[in-house]
Design a protein around this motif. Sequence first.
Motif, short mmCIF file in Angstrom:
data_model
loop_
_atom_site.label_atom_id
_atom_site.label_comp_id
_atom_site.label_asym_id
_atom_site.label_seq_id
_atom_site.Cartn_x
_atom_site.Cartn_y
_atom_site.Cartn_z
N PRO A 67 37.70 36.51 45.25
CA PRO A 67 37.21 35.28 44.64
C PRO A 67 35.70 35.13 44.84
O PRO A 67 35.18 35.40 45.93
N GLY A 68 35.02 34.72 43.79
CA GLY A 68 33.58 34.60 43.82
C GLY A 68 32.85 35.86 43.41
O GLY A 68 31.62 35.82 43.21
N SER A 90 37.58 27.28 30.07
CA SER A 90 37.85 27.70 31.43
C SER A 90 36.87 28.74 31.96
O SER A 90 36.79 28.94 33.18
N ARG A 117 30.57 30.97 33.43
CA ARG A 117 30.91 32.05 34.35
C ARG A 117 30.97 33.41 33.66
O ARG A 117 30.63 34.42 34.26
N SER A 155 31.63 34.63 39.39
CA SER A 155 32.31 33.52 40.06
C SER A 155 33.80 33.55 39.77
O SER A 155 34.42 32.53 39.43
N LYS A 160 37.77 33.56 39.86
CA LYS A 160 38.76 32.75 40.54
C LYS A 160 40.12 33.43 40.46
O LYS A 160 40.36 34.22 39.55
N PRO A 161 41.02 33.10 41.37
CA PRO A 161 42.36 33.69 41.30
C PRO A 161 43.04 33.47 39.95
O PRO A 161 43.78 34.34 39.49
N GLU A 162 42.79 32.33 39.33
CA GLU A 162 43.40 32.05 38.04
C GLU A 162 42.85 32.90 36.90
O GLU A 162 43.37 32.86 35.79
N ASP A 163 41.80 33.67 37.16
CA ASP A 163 41.30 34.63 36.18
C ASP A 163 42.12 35.91 36.16
O ASP A 163 41.91 36.76 35.30
#
Length: 121
Positions: free
Chosen positions: A14-15, A62, A66, A84, A86-89
């Motif tokens: 993440p990140g 969403s 980014r 950046s 995220k886990p949801e990506d």
Amino acid sequence: QVQLVESGGGLVQPGGSLRLSCVASGSRFSVNYMAWYRQAPGKERVLVARISSGRSTNYADSVKGRFTISRDNARNTVYLQMSSLKPEDTAVYYCNAAGRVLSTYTNFDVWGQGTLVTVSS
């Protein structure tokens, strides 16, 4: 025939950041637009970003701020720079392109095989 090949997926924290690439090849053709979609486990495939031949872009809410989509028309290549993360990506990311095969006057709308992006610590 026109084919798309994606690359650049992998495991990232993440990140972190990744850049996906998609190259179109095959018969002589003209590409009108290229796009990236993604499909998370158990979810429907959704549009992430799209870019026209004139480099006009659209992004899913969403990923705005980014992700950046770009293209190299001379190389028939589209990129997706992801930052950046995220886990949801986490999803399989698919390249999509539409245009015309010049020798046959036929339109095409093709998809790549997909490349897996996993965002996890």
